[in-house]
Scaffold this motif. Structure first.
Motif, PDB file in Angstrom:
ATOM      1  N   SER A   1      34.598   2.295 -46.747  1.00 51.35           N
ATOM      2  CA  SER A   1      33.913   1.310 -47.595  1.00 51.35           C
ATOM      3  C   SER A   1      34.216  -0.086 -47.076  1.00 51.35           C
ATOM      4  CB  SER A   1      34.402   1.420 -49.036  1.00 51.35           C
ATOM      5  OG  SER A   1      33.518   2.204 -49.787  1.00 51.35           O
TER       6      SER A   1
ATOM      7  N   ILE B   1      24.417   2.033 -53.678  1.00 51.39           N
ATOM      8  CA  ILE B   1      25.739   1.427 -53.850  1.00 51.39           C
ATOM      9  C   ILE B   1      26.265   1.871 -55.204  1.00 51.39           C
ATOM     10  CG2 ILE B   1      25.487  -0.547 -52.280  1.00 51.39           C
ATOM     11  CD1 ILE B   1      24.857  -2.261 -54.778  1.00 51.39           C
TER      12      ILE B   1
ATOM     13  N   SER C   1      30.147  -7.046 -61.100  1.00 53.89           N
ATOM     14  CA  SER C   1      30.563  -7.254 -59.709  1.00 53.89           C
ATOM     15  C   SER C   1      31.023  -8.690 -59.471  1.00 53.89           C
ATOM     16  CB  SER C   1      29.407  -6.906 -58.769  1.00 53.89           C
ATOM     17  OG  SER C   1      28.900  -5.629 -59.046  1.00 53.89           O
TER      18      SER C   1
ATOM     19  N   ASN D   1      31.358  -6.767 -54.028  1.00 52.49           N
ATOM     20  CA  ASN D   1      30.935  -5.380 -54.106  1.00 52.49           C
ATOM     21  C   ASN D   1      31.433  -4.616 -52.902  1.00 52.49           C
ATOM     22  OD1 ASN D   1      29.591  -3.017 -55.031  1.00 52.49           O
ATOM     23  ND2 ASN D   1      27.943  -4.273 -55.874  1.00 52.49           N
ATOM     24  N   LYS D   2      31.124  -3.324 -52.883  1.00 53.33           N
ATOM     25  CA  LYS D   2      31.532  -2.447 -51.783  1.00 53.33           C
ATOM     26  C   LYS D   2      30.291  -1.803 -51.181  1.00 53.33           C
ATOM     27  CE  LYS D   2      36.226  -1.898 -52.310  1.00 53.33           C
ATOM     28  NZ  LYS D   2      36.770  -3.014 -51.590  1.00 53.33           N
ATOM     29  N   LEU D   3      30.329  -1.636 -49.873  1.00 54.16           N
ATOM     30  CA  LEU D   3      29.280  -0.902 -49.172  1.00 54.16           C
ATOM     31  C   LEU D   3      29.910   0.364 -48.611  1.00 54.16           C
ATOM     32  CD1 LEU D   3      26.392  -0.745 -48.042  1.00 54.16           C
ATOM     33  CD2 LEU D   3      27.217  -1.932 -46.026  1.00 54.16           C
TER      34      LEU D   3
ATOM     35  N   TRP E   1      20.712  -7.141 -48.157  1.00 52.16           N
ATOM     36  CA  TRP E   1      21.336  -7.124 -49.489  1.00 52.16           C
ATOM     37  C   TRP E   1      20.651  -8.166 -50.356  1.00 52.16           C
ATOM     38  CZ3 TRP E   1      26.264  -4.324 -49.846  1.00 52.16           C
ATOM     39  CH2 TRP E   1      26.745  -4.236 -51.154  1.00 52.16           C
TER      40      TRP E   1
END
Length: 122
Positions: free
Chosen positions: A27, A60, A68, A84-86, A101
């Motif tokens: 991530s 996501i 977030s 946030n996380k990818l 994004w």
């Protein structure tokens, strides 16, 4: 493409070079600082992988911008830090593409939109 906001900073971590090497099963942290030009009750993230001019949705875990790092409601003239996380899934193909994004407001207008070239690797 950031109509209703202006980006001050985008940080993808870790990303030592561009295109960003994204390793499967890992991530990545996303941090976007932006200023809003509008008021909005909420915000929602939409993430795509752009390949051959086609946008493929990237799931996501948390699309809600208010969960977030953004304190909602969003106020005009205020700056926000979006976090946030990818997640890069193991089943993704090893491919070079562009990650797009977007964060949209209540009216589905863009608070921000940015792109980054990436290389998905094992």
């Amino acid at each position: 493409g950031s109509k209703d906001g202006s980006i001050q900073e985008v940080n993808v971590s870790p990303c030592p070079t561009q295109p960003c090497p994204l390793h499967k099963g890992t991530s990545y942290s996303i941090n976007v600082t932006f200023a809003s030009k509008i008021e909005s009750q909420g915000s929602k993230a939409k993430v795509y992988g752009e390949m051959l001019h086609v946008d493929i949705p990237f799931p996501i875990p948390e699309p809600d911008g208010c969960k977030s790092g953004i304190q909602c409601p969003i106020q005009k003239g205020h700056s926000y830090s979006y976090l946030n996380k990818l997640p890069v899934k193991s089943e993704y193909p090893s491919i070079k593409l562009i990650v797009k994004w977007e964060l949209v407001d209540d009216q589905d207008e863009m608070l921000f939109c940015w792109k980054i070239p990436v290389q998905i690797t094992s």
